[in-house]
Design an enzyme around this catalytic site. Structure first.
Site, PDB file in Angstrom:
ATOM      1  N   ALA A  35       0.824  -1.223   0.000  1.00 46.63           N
ATOM      2  CA  ALA A  35       0.000   0.000   0.000  1.00 46.63           C
ATOM      3  C   ALA A  35       0.856   1.270   0.000  1.00 46.63           C
ATOM      4  O   ALA A  35       0.419   2.311  -0.514  1.00 46.63           O
ATOM      5  CB  ALA A  35      -0.943  -0.023   1.198  1.00 46.63           C
ATOM      6  N   HIS A  37       3.710   1.722  -1.665  1.00 43.18           N
ATOM      7  CA  HIS A  37       4.048   1.988  -3.068  1.00 43.18           C
ATOM      8  C   HIS A  37       2.825   2.552  -3.818  1.00 43.18           C
ATOM      9  O   HIS A  37       2.949   3.472  -4.627  1.00 43.18           O
ATOM     10  CB  HIS A  37       4.443   0.688  -3.788  1.00 43.18           C
ATOM     11  CG  HIS A  37       5.716   0.068  -3.317  1.00 43.18           C
ATOM     12  ND1 HIS A  37       5.762  -1.135  -2.673  1.00 43.18           N
ATOM     13  CD2 HIS A  37       7.004   0.484  -3.420  1.00 43.18           C
ATOM     14  CE1 HIS A  37       7.014  -1.451  -2.403  1.00 43.18           C
ATOM     15  NE2 HIS A  37       7.793  -0.487  -2.829  1.00 43.18           N
TER      16      HIS A  37
END
Ligand code: PAF
Length: 283
Positions: A35, A37
């Site tokens: 999450a 990234h």
């Protein structure tokens, strides 16, 4: 979403976008997207006309005995996640494409690269700076996005971009955390269930250190030593826990106002890093 593996094809596509006057945002990654990234990718997407994500497990930033061979490679899952964000292009080069046999150049941001993680991972930041410089030259984005979890990496990239006059704006995005405070990282996947219970203690110890700094009751070295002791007792093998100036990452003095507490510690074979900023101008 286009998936491109060659430098030539990447260049053709981004040149076309550029000619059409489109703004390009870029997120370099080593894949195994979580999450954190995705937040970077969403920030990139909303800032520009086109968004490019690279997935490249960069061998030159891993030292001997580190996890290059076992680093999680999950391209198919990553593509699905990126497709869902509406990314335009994924650059997925091979090692040979990025590092031809005759390549001789290494980028080194002196001094800054030898501190903290650089002490424990010699050469790591040269590998990071070189690959990021190459990727910025290839994609030629207007903006590139990096996570604040890698605070020292971010500082090194900003300095490299400044020193080499690379025409890109570097944007940082806040660390994404699990509900227990653990900073999201691809390496969290290495943690056993027992280690996963202990791991959030790293961020809790950083938060406690911030309270102690704001209370202004103890010297910084005392806070650092107490924090190392707490982590050690919890089962961590601590590489460092340091109260630094956020601009140059050197040891903070009581007169400094903008601080960052940087920490790196191992749980079993997994090395975790995290940090917390402290602003003393408002107290
Ligand atoms: O932060 C990372 O994932 C890597 O260090 C980076 C910036 C993609 C360079 O390989």
């Amino acid at each position: 979403m286009q998936i491109v593996t060659s430098v030539v094809e990447l260049r053709e596509i981004v040149n076309r976008w550029r000619k059409d006057g489109e703004r390009i945002a870029f997120v370099p990654t080593m894949g195994n997207l979580h999450a954190g990234h995705i937040k970077l990718v969403q920030s990139a997407k909303s800032s520009s006309d086109r968004s490019v994500v690279s997935i490249f497990v960069n061998p030159t930033q891993f030292g001997q005995g580190e996890d290059y061979a076992t680093y999680p490679r999950t391209e198919q899952e990553d593509f699905l996640k990126l497709e869902a964000t509406g990314s335009d292009l994924v650059f997925l080069p091979s090692v040979a494409e990025m590092y031809p046999d005759d390549a001789l150049t290494v980028i080194s941001v002196k001094g800054l690269s030898d501190l903290h993680c650089g002490e424990f991972r010699p050469g790591h930041f040269n590998g990071v700076a070189t690959v990021v410089c190459k990727l910025l030259n290839l994609v030629q984005p207007d903006t590139a996005f990096f996570g604040q979890k890698d605070f020292q990496q971010l500082a090194i990239i900003r300095k490299m971009v400044q020193d080499l006059n690379i025409p890109v704006a570097i944007e940082s995005v806040e660390t994404m955390r699990e509900s227990n405070g653990l900073a999201m990282s691809s390496r969290n996947g290495y943690l056993s269930s027992e280690e996963l219970n202990i791991a959030p203690k790293l961020y809790r110890t950083l938060c406690d250190a911030r309270h102690k700094i704001l209370a202004k009751e103890k010297p910084y070295t005392a806070i650092e030593n107490e924090s190392v002791e707490i982590l050690h007792t919890s089962g961590f093998q601590v590489d460092y826990f340091r109260i630094c100036r956020s601009n140059d990452l050197l040891a903070a003095n009581p007169s400094d106002n903008h601080l960052v507490v940087l920490a790196a510690a191992k749980l079993g074979r997994t090395r975790l890093i995290d940090n917390i900023t402290v602003n003393l101008t408002t107290v």
